[in-house]
Design a protein around this motif. Structure first.
Motif, PDB file in Angstrom:
ATOM      1  N   GLU B 806       0.804  -1.164  -0.008  1.00 46.47           N
ATOM      2  CA  GLU B 806      -0.006  -0.102   0.071  1.00 46.47           C
ATOM      3  C   GLU B 806       0.751   1.208   0.044  1.00 46.47           C
ATOM      4  N   SER B 807       1.914   1.182   0.725  1.00 48.55           N
ATOM      5  CA  SER B 807       2.819   2.338   0.715  1.00 48.55           C
ATOM      6  C   SER B 807       4.153   1.927   1.485  1.00 48.55           C
ATOM      7  N   LEU B 808       5.114   2.713   1.398  1.00 48.91           N
ATOM      8  CA  LEU B 808       6.307   2.280   2.004  1.00 48.91           C
ATOM      9  C   LEU B 808       6.260   2.001   3.720  1.00 48.91           C
ATOM     10  N   ALA B 809       5.573   3.105   4.375  1.00 49.42           N
ATOM     11  CA  ALA B 809       5.242   2.818   5.551  1.00 49.42           C
ATOM     12  C   ALA B 809       4.740   1.524   6.096  1.00 49.42           C
ATOM     13  N   ASP B 810       3.949   1.027   5.247  1.00 48.99           N
ATOM     14  CA  ASP B 810       3.108  -0.133   5.377  1.00 48.99           C
ATOM     15  C   ASP B 810       3.893  -1.276   5.372  1.00 48.99           C
ATOM     16  N   ALA B 811       5.107  -1.131   4.315  1.00 50.74           N
ATOM     17  CA  ALA B 811       6.321  -2.167   4.265  1.00 50.74           C
ATOM     18  C   ALA B 811       7.197  -2.174   5.552  1.00 50.74           C
ATOM     19  N   VAL B 812       7.501  -0.983   5.757  1.00 51.47           N
ATOM     20  CA  VAL B 812       8.500  -0.822   7.032  1.00 51.47           C
ATOM     21  C   VAL B 812       7.969  -1.397   8.206  1.00 51.47           C
ATOM     22  N   ASN B 813       6.574  -1.064   8.587  1.00 53.84           N
ATOM     23  CA  ASN B 813       5.940  -1.623   9.639  1.00 53.84           C
ATOM     24  C   ASN B 813       5.914  -2.923   9.736  1.00 53.84           C
TER      25      ASN B 813
END
Lengths: 147, 889
Positions: B806-813
């Motif tokens: 969905e987003s980079l933040a999603d992958a990081v989390n």
């Protein structure tokens, strides 16, 4: 000490970042902090109009030149006034290399020369050269005219 | 590989505008660097490749040791070319690559040759490069050339050597100090920049010798320092000398003042300003001495350059703290700055005016500020609120208008910190100014009628409980307090109950009415509110009659418990209901802090923004679990508890039985603690156990189970199941759970339980043990130091594709949760719209193995995320294990 010189494009992507005496793990903070500062304040600002901020004993002077935002961060002897000298030298040199306030494309086309200019202006945190004509010669390994 | 350069995708439509570096990849650029080895060098092509490498480095890309060495060796080949442009690029590239000591030798001879070249510019640049990469041994070899360079006729060469000297002084002071004579000679240079650099170096060399510095600045004030930058430096050094000799100066004498005063009028604006600032900072400066400096600063306030205005107003703001009268001459200019575009300047102007203003100007100023407040950000508003608080202390007679101002801004929109600053200011005014008490309390009461911050509401309710009962008419506050019981969340309701009780205890005439209100609270939906109401009704006693409250009750209500809350919580959790009452005096008063083991890094100079630090984890809870488990004989031999998870719900909300599970991880064992609550008043449960099916968790075998003897209605209890698992392996698996018990019927009216019970079962949700359960979230204060202190041989690097996200933040989390590690230095947060992100994680893996992880993420236009993962740990096999976790996750 000049802690950082940072160039970003109009949407906040980094084009050049040079840090001096800032630990690697703090650089991320600085990057996002400066980009946010630019996003909040640089809209509608005229070319080379200086903006200033300070955080504790650290000073930030920043501006816009064409499509590029320029940030200079300093502390101690590099306070807001000294940094405004530094950013003046940087903007003059960039305009000189690009021939005008650059678009992002033009900036990237002249990327190598701009890096050389920065190398002449800031030497690991200290201001080294201040005159654009001299810098223009130095990056081509030509001695300054006054000599 | 992380792809930080895909940002240009947005511009693909506009071909003319897209970057010459579009799609640039590190590996490709490194491969291109092979052109440096060509026998027939193409300088133009080589410059292009170097530019690409510079672009990568400037974007924060890092080269591995091998990559860096390869590029460095290839770049050294370029010394063969005589092309000037290429040579200049080579100098820059070598500095950027910062080769290590054993590689430097390759390039030393070429640089030494350039250092003795007849071409001045070769000399200047080779000095800068050599000084950047050199160590002490090489420095002694080139010292002779450097000394010559300092006094070179070419200013570029001299400056290069001087600036190099400033840097080398940090690492090799004894060598650089020998250059004093040459540096002094350079001070006489006609070239302004050389003079500037020479002064900086000379001062650094003599820094530890106060007398020498004093002599230096004294001699320079008599001579001619041409460079404005050098003059600024000189003024700063003078300030330092004045400050150091403060005790030794005869009274009435002001050394260097005349020089500073003369600098106010010559040398350009930069020098004028520096002198003005130095004068304002003089110890015990008089108004007479200040006047000329203030005039210069006043002139700067009128400048069109925001930096000059900012510098001037910042200095005046400082002066106003000690000499407000001296700054009043600038009031008109400062008032016009209230509308300045730069909000920092406007805020500084306002806060300075608040210090310099007199009693008669306050009302006018407040009117101006009211308009200004709606235009600025919360951070600036807080500064203004604090200034107004000080002003109120200075002019107590003006408290009405200032209090009104505070109450007005309290009603307007604003964030938590801002509202807190206002509420704190009102509280301080109430405490320090008895006249302000009544109106201040009413303002606070009105604020909590519509306050969205639970923390502030509870704080204000607490304050009301202390100050309200001693006012002339305490009853008028009751309505505001009791409204909270109706309209707010449980935390605020509970606070309101406590406040009501305080009014009841302090004001005897109100006690009967307070009792009526407290009695209504007995039916509150929240148990804490009900408990408090019951407690206070019993504490106040006398069934609400108009009688004086006992001393014990008042002490209980108004004095603090005198024990740390964490300790009290732990003691209460460990307390087993019995005939013996809980004794608060048995609670330890010392707070136990778990120190974080971290190698002490060599001291570093403070730098810019300090990275935020995470506090220690809640050791109280872990201790409580550890004590609980070690008190159970079946588990007492399991050794030290490594980690306890937070409770995971195994039932949905509002079902018959509420069950959560806590996973306790030991070296060889895992214990599941099932926290069960019976929510049916008509049932009494006995012999409660959880039957666990571990068929999808092959590495686990059940070794013990501890049933719960009885589970009455609404009285939580625990049952445990323990499993054995292989040591040191992050064994994972799924467990299905069934709650099994004997149910007996209860007559709710009498509370009697049937003797006969029926066996019953209740299906619970599945439970998973995952890799993250074997990792403790332990942060480090300085990640880079911790990383560098770890054995580089333990490092394992690999790259992963994380697919579409969905987003980079999603992958990081997702990765942070998968590993269960602590994000450091705030890198757990991804700025919105980022196309690349670096994340630093720290943790302790089971077996007490310290683990550090560096993650680099990149996302492309199709939202495909790529990740590079580098792990270092105390144990190489754990570094591999972390990669396995990510690979299988």
């Amino acid at each position: 000490m000049i802690l950082a010189v940072l160039f970003a494009n109009s949407v906040g992507n980094i084009l050049v970042e040079r840090f001096n005496g800032v630990p690697a793990e703090e650089r991320l903070h600085w990057r996002s902090f400066l980009v946010k500062l630019g996003a909040d304040n640089l809209k509608g600002v005229k070319n080379e109009e200086l903006l200033v901020a300070c955080h504790k004993s650290v000073y930030i002077v920043y501006t816009v030149l064409g499509d590029v935002s320029i940030f200079v961060v300093g502390k101690d002897e590099y306070d807001e006034l000294a940094l405004s000298e530094v950013i003046f030298v940087i903007t003059s040199a960039v305009k000189d290399v690009c021939g005008k306030p650059p678009t992002e494309r033009l900036f990237l086309d002249k990327y190598g020369r701009i890096c050389l200019c920065l190398d002449e202006i800031v030497w690991t945190g200290l201001l080294e050269n201040t005159e654009k004509d001299r810098i223009k010669r130095l990056i081509r390994l030509k001695p300054p005219t006054e000599f | 590989m992380a792809q930080p350069f895909m940002k240009k995708d947005d511009d693909l439509d506009d071909e003319a505008e897209y970057s010459p570096f579009l799609g640039i990849e590190k590996w490709a650029a490194l491969q291109e660097a092979r052109v440096f080895n060509d026998p027939q060098l193409d300088p133009r092509r080589c410059c292009q490749v170097i530019t690409k490498l510079l672009y990568l480095l400037n974007q924060g890309e890092t080269f591995t040791k091998t990559e860096s060495t390869e590029v460095f060796f290839a770049v050294t080949k370029l010394f063969q070319s005589i092309d000037l442009g290429l040579r200049r690029m080579v100098y820059l590239m070598i500095k950027e690559l910062s080769p290590c000591a054993d590689e430097v030798i390759i390039v030393t001879s070429s640089l030494m040759k350039d250092m003795n070249s007849k071409t001045d510019m070769y000399r200047a640049n080779s000095i800068r490069v050599l000084c950047r990469i050199t160590d002490g041994t090489l420095l002694t070899q080139i010292e002779r050339y450097l000394k010559q360079a300092i006094v070179d006729k070419n200013p570029v060469v001299a400056s290069a050597a001087l600036v190099s000297g400033i840097h080398l002084l940090q690492t090799n002071p004894e060598i650089v100090k020998r250059w004093s004579n040459e540096v002094q000679e350079a001070m006489q240079s006609r070239v302004a920049l050389v003079q500037f650099h020479a002064l900086a170096l000379l001062h650094q060399i003599r820094l530890n010798d106060r007398l020498a510095v004093s002599k230096l600045v004294t001699s320079l004030t008599k001579g001619t320092v041409r460079s404005p930058l050098a003059q600024c430096l000189l003024i700063r050094y003078i300030s330092q000398v004045i400050c150091d000799s403060a005790g030794n100066t005869p009274p009435g004498e002001r050394p260097f003042y005349d020089y500073l005063d003369s600098c106010l009028r010559r040398g350009g604006e930069m020098v004028n300003f520096e002198a003005a600032r130095a004068i304002t900072e003089l110890n015990g400066v008089t108004n007479q001495e200040l006047t000329p400096a203030i005039t210069v600063l006043q002139y700067f306030l009128l400048s069109s350059n925001p930096v000059k205005k900012f510098a001037a107003i910042r200095t005046l703001n400082k002066v106003a703290m000690t000499h407000p009268m001296a700054v009043t001459s600038c009031n008109i200019e400062m008032e016009s700055l209230i509308s300045d575009q730069n909000r920092s300047i406007a805020t500084l102007a306002i806060t300075t005016l608040l210090k310099t203003g007199n009693e008669s100007s306050i009302d006018r100023l407040m009117k101006q500020i009211t308009n200004f407040m709606s235009e600025i950000a919360d951070e600036f508003k807080i500064v203004v609120v604090e200034a107004i608080r000080s002003l109120c202390m200075k002019f107590p007679l003006k408290y009405r208008s200032l209090m009104n101002f505070l109450s007005n801004i309290l009603r307007e929109e604003g964030g938590f910190e801002y509202k807190k600053a206002i509420a704190d200011s009102i509280v301080i005014l109430i405490r320090d100014m008895p006249d302000a008490k009544e109106s201040g309390l009413l303002h606070l009461c009105e604020f909590i009628e519509d306050c969205e911050f639970t923390y502030l509401s509870t704080q204000i309710l607490h304050f009301l409980g202390i100050e309200g009962p001693t006012t002339a008419d305490p009853s008028k506050y009751i309505r505001y307090i009791y409204n909270r019981v109706h309209l707010e969340n449980a935390t605020v309701r509970a606070s309101a109950v406590s406040t009501l009780a305080k009014f009841g205890a302090m004001v005897d005439s109100l006690k009967p009415r307070i009792f009526v209100l407290l009695r209504r609270c007995l039916f509150d939906a929240d148990d804490e509110v009900r408990d408090r109401a019951t407690l206070y009704m019993n504490t106040l006693g006398a069934d609400g009659a108009v009688v004086e409250t006992g001393g014990d009750a008042s002490e209980f209500l108004f004095k603090s418990l005198d024990v740390p809350l964490v300790n009290l919580e732990t003691s209460l959790k460990n307390y087993e209901p019995s005939d013996k009452h809980f004794d608060i005096s048995s609670v330890p008063k010392e707070v136990k802090v778990k120190p974080l083991a971290e190698k002490k890094a060599p001291s570093k100079k403070p730098t810019g923004l300090g990275a935020p630090r995470r506090g220690p984890t809640s050791t109280g809870t872990v201790d409580a679990y550890e004590r609980l488990l070690s008190s159970i004989p079946e588990f007492s031999s399991f050794g030290k508890l490594f980690k306890s998870s937070s409770p995971v719900e195994l039932t949905e909300a509002e079902t018959e039985y509420a069950v959560t599970v806590v996973k306790h991880i030991f070296d060889h064992h895992v214990v599941f603690q099932y926290n069960c609550t019976n929510t049916i008043p008509e049932q009494f449960l006995e012999n409660v156990t959880v039957i666990v099916d571990a068929s999808e968790a092959e590495e686990f075998s059940e070794v013990a189970s501890k049933p719960l003897r009885s589970l009455p209605y609404d009285s939580p209890g625990q049952t445990f199941v323990a499993f054995e698992k292989p040591e040191g392996v992050p064994a994972a698996g799924k467990f299905s759970n069934i709650l099994r018990f004997i149910v007996k019927e209860v007559d709710p009216s009498t509370g009697e339980t049937d003797d006969d019970g029926v066996d019953d079962e209740y299906q619970l949700e599945e439970l998973e043990v995952v890799a993250a359960d074997y990792m403790q979230k332990v942060g480090v204060s300085n990640f880079l130091n911790a990383w560098e202190n770890m054995n580089p041989d333990s490092e394992r690097i690999d790259e992963y594709g994380l697919g579409q996200r969905e987003s980079l933040a999603d992958a990081v989390n997702a990765v942070i949760n998968l590993l269960g590690m602590q994000p450091c230095e705030g890198t757990g947060v991804v700025p919105s719209n980022s196309r690349s992100h670096a994340c630093l994680l720290s943790g302790v893996f089971i077996g007490n193995v310290k683990v550090l992880v560096r993650l680099s993420f990149g996302i492309d236009g199709q939202k495909e995320v790529a990740m590079k993962l580098a792990v270092r740990s105390d144990d190489e096999s754990i570094s591999n294990a972390i990669h396995e976790i990510v690979a299988s996750g």
